[in-house]
Enzyme design. Structure first.
Site, PDB file in Angstrom:
ATOM      1  N   ASP A  98       0.851  -1.317   0.008  1.00  0.00           N
ATOM      2  CA  ASP A  98       0.014   0.196   0.079  1.00  0.00           C
ATOM      3  C   ASP A  98       0.756   1.275   0.009  1.00  0.00           C
ATOM      4  O   ASP A  98       0.344   2.334   0.472  1.00  0.00           O
ATOM      5  CB  ASP A  98      -0.924   0.286   1.233  1.00  0.00           C
ATOM      6  CG  ASP A  98      -0.190  -0.197   2.500  1.00  0.00           C
ATOM      7  OD1 ASP A  98       1.008  -0.166   2.575  1.00  0.00           O
ATOM      8  OD2 ASP A  98      -0.889  -0.816   3.466  1.00  0.00           O
ATOM      9  N   GLU A 120      -0.857  -9.077  -1.173  1.00  0.00           N
ATOM     10  CA  GLU A 120      -1.198  -8.913   0.009  1.00  0.00           C
ATOM     11  C   GLU A 120      -2.395  -7.583  -0.181  1.00  0.00           C
ATOM     12  O   GLU A 120      -2.831  -6.559   0.547  1.00  0.00           O
ATOM     13  CB  GLU A 120      -0.389  -7.678   1.078  1.00  0.00           C
ATOM     14  CG  GLU A 120      -0.667  -7.680   2.556  1.00  0.00           C
ATOM     15  CD  GLU A 120       0.318  -6.709   3.275  1.00  0.00           C
ATOM     16  OE1 GLU A 120       0.930  -7.493   4.255  1.00  0.00           O
ATOM     17  OE2 GLU A 120       0.662  -5.796   3.176  1.00  0.00           O
ATOM     18  N   GLU A 134      -1.895   4.987   2.982  1.00  0.00           N
ATOM     19  CA  GLU A 134      -1.885   3.734   2.894  1.00  0.00           C
ATOM     20  C   GLU A 134      -3.198   3.059   2.331  1.00  0.00           C
ATOM     21  O   GLU A 134      -3.424   2.407   1.451  1.00  0.00           O
ATOM     22  CB  GLU A 134      -1.088   2.964   3.889  1.00  0.00           C
ATOM     23  CG  GLU A 134       0.274   3.114   3.828  1.00  0.00           C
ATOM     24  CD  GLU A 134       0.632   4.197   4.973  1.00  0.00           C
ATOM     25  OE1 GLU A 134       2.056   4.366   5.000  1.00  0.00           O
ATOM     26  OE2 GLU A 134      -0.019   4.728   5.352  1.00  0.00           O
ATOM     27  N   HIS A 211       6.411   4.937  14.204  1.00  0.00           N
ATOM     28  CA  HIS A 211       6.587   5.702  13.072  1.00  0.00           C
ATOM     29  C   HIS A 211       5.527   6.335  12.481  1.00  0.00           C
ATOM     30  O   HIS A 211       5.828   7.256  11.563  1.00  0.00           O
ATOM     31  CB  HIS A 211       7.784   4.931  12.326  1.00  0.00           C
ATOM     32  CG  HIS A 211       7.012   3.898  11.436  1.00  0.00           C
ATOM     33  ND1 HIS A 211       6.492   2.714  12.018  1.00  0.00           N
ATOM     34  CD2 HIS A 211       6.682   4.050  10.123  1.00  0.00           C
ATOM     35  CE1 HIS A 211       5.966   2.121  11.075  1.00  0.00           C
ATOM     36  NE2 HIS A 211       5.981   2.850  10.034  1.00  0.00           N
ATOM     37  N   ARG A 213       2.798   8.111  10.572  1.00  0.00           N
ATOM     38  CA  ARG A 213       2.645   9.755  10.310  1.00  0.00           C
ATOM     39  C   ARG A 213       1.447  10.278  11.053  1.00  0.00           C
ATOM     40  O   ARG A 213       1.709  11.251  11.633  1.00  0.00           O
ATOM     41  CB  ARG A 213       2.250   9.854   8.639  1.00  0.00           C
ATOM     42  CG  ARG A 213       2.078  11.556   8.262  1.00  0.00           C
ATOM     43  CD  ARG A 213       2.031  11.540   6.790  1.00  0.00           C
ATOM     44  NE  ARG A 213       3.342  11.360   5.953  1.00  0.00           N
ATOM     45  CZ  ARG A 213       3.478  10.171   5.218  1.00  0.00           C
ATOM     46  NH1 ARG A 213       2.758   9.184   5.355  1.00  0.00           N
ATOM     47  NH2 ARG A 213       4.624  10.126   4.665  1.00  0.00           N
ATOM     48  N   HIS A 244      12.930   5.156  14.317  1.00  0.00           N
ATOM     49  CA  HIS A 244      12.908   5.580  13.039  1.00  0.00           C
ATOM     50  C   HIS A 244      13.623   6.811  12.721  1.00  0.00           C
ATOM     51  O   HIS A 244      13.877   7.595  13.734  1.00  0.00           O
ATOM     52  CB  HIS A 244      11.476   5.883  12.717  1.00  0.00           C
ATOM     53  CG  HIS A 244      11.247   6.040  11.129  1.00  0.00           C
ATOM     54  ND1 HIS A 244      11.253   7.181  10.368  1.00  0.00           N
ATOM     55  CD2 HIS A 244      10.458   5.041  10.259  1.00  0.00           C
ATOM     56  CE1 HIS A 244      11.015   6.851   8.926  1.00  0.00           C
ATOM     57  NE2 HIS A 244      10.535   5.709   9.101  1.00  0.00           N
TER      58      HIS A 244
END
Length: 382
Positions: A98, A120, A134, A211, A213, A244
């Site tokens: 994604d 997936e 995503e 991590h 967003r 990250h």
């Protein structure tokens, strides 16, 4: 009949991990010619995974530059992949998951009338803005995919509800489990001596990763504060936090944790080292999608630091709990795993719903059926 040319396009480390078993299966088959292409969305991390699995991409598009926007990445992916498609003329393109690489590469292939194979496929959170971008990327990719390789029956159900034809869906299990089982056997050494020393005692270890967003800012500060509280309340535990590289992550994490003796903040780990760390941990706190699949496969309970998840199967099975980012909730749920042995065992021993290590084999068979040179295998069921 000459082998079908299958181009697998990937750009991030999670993608690389999940396509690696597929690429190796294609290489081992007389029916296919494998053409791995990387976009370089996670350049250094990609190289680590490719080296681990012995994969040599035929091209690297190197799309990343400093301070690049999502639209900038997608534009470079579409343009770069278009040139690669013209050069190699593949019979099909595989994309995984994604990311911006997935959506851009799928659009480029569709516009050249090359079949898109989505590995997936069918994951859904139900919220177009979470995870961002995503959820939109995978829904857009579904619209132009010819063969949908769903990891679970629930993912297949999502696709059926969106009117994807059942004959175009194969439930393969998740290839991350194939990659995990292969890598765990290697027992890769830790390159950081501090980590090796930190894990050398008999103290139980908690692995923490965050991590996403949507968790940047106050939510990540809340997560870090909760880890600090847990570390102070439970000095018998050790907490390892691979950070990250995003400066916004580090500015939220380090002020809370860097002064604690039983917390180790470290640089991101190579995939082989990371799988070893999962195996050495008692339980995991994470907002990662892939870790939600990997850790249960090794019997590790997972507390997911998100408000929703596109991977609900493990929540239903009981090996994963969705807890969000609230300070009190994180402390409560982690403390329950620390203090309540029966609760811990109920999560650690739950059935893993994500795979059995045969996803690559099912994928290769599905591709043979797609091209009329073989038959698909029985769908994966836990």
């Amino acid at each position: 009949m000459s082998p079908k040319r299958i181009m697998t396009i990937y750009g991030t480390r999670p993608e690389a991990i999940k396509v690696a078993p597929i690429i190796k299966a294609l290489e081992e088959s007389d029916s296919f010619e494998s053409l791995p292409v990387v976009t370089g969305q996670h350049k250094e991390m990609l190289a680590q995974v490719n080296n681990l699995f012995g994969i040599e991409p035929v091209r690297d598009l190197e799309v990343m530059t400093a301070n690049q926007t999502l639209n900038g990445i997608v534009a470079k992916v579409v343009q770069g992949v278009d040139g690669i498609l013209e050069e190699f003329k593949p019979d099909a393109v595989i994309v995984q998951g994604d990311t911006s690489t997935v959506m851009g590469a799928a659009v480029a292939a569709f516009n050249r009338e090359i079949p898109v194979i989505h590995l997936e496929a069918g994951l859904r959170s139900g919220d177009i803005n979470s995870p961002f971008p995503e959820e939109a990327n995978r829904k857009l990719t579904t619209q132009i995919t010819k063969l949908h390789l769903a990891p679970t029956a629930e993912s297949k159900g999502n696709l059926l509800r969106e009117n994807v034809a059942e004959e175009d869906i194969v439930v393969t299990g998740n290839s991350v489990i194939d990659a995990l089982f292969t890598t765990v056997e290697k027992q890769v050494a830790f390159s950081d001596p501090k980590l090796e020393s930190f894990l050398s005692t008999d103290q139980p270890v908690v692995l923490v990763t965050t991590h996403r967003r949507e968790n940047l800012g106050e939510k990540m500060v809340s997560i870090s504060r909760a880890i600090r509280h847990l570390a102070l309340e439970h000095p018998e535990y050790r907490f390892v936090f691979p950070m990250h590289k995003n400066p916004k992550v580090r500015s939220a994490v380090l002020p809370q944790l860097e002064d604690l003796e039983n917390v180790l903040t470290i640089e991101p780990l190579d995939y082989g080292e990371f799988t070893r760390l999962i195996g050495a941990s008692r339980f995991v706190l994470t907002d990662s999608g892939g870790v939600q699949e990997e850790a249960p496969s090794l019997g590790k309970p997972v507390l997911v630091l998100r408000e929703n998840t596109e991977r609900p199967e493990a929540v239903t099975a009981g090996t994963v709990r969705l807890i969000g980012t609230d300070f009190d909730r994180i402390v409560e749920e982690a403390t329950a795993l620390i203090d309540d042995e029966e609760h811990f065992a109920s999560m650690a021993n739950a059935v893993n719903p994500y795979g059995d290590g045969q996803a690559a084999e099912r994928t290769a068979a599905a591709l043979k059926e797609f091209f009329g040179v073989g038959s698909r295998l029985t769908d994966f069921r836990p």
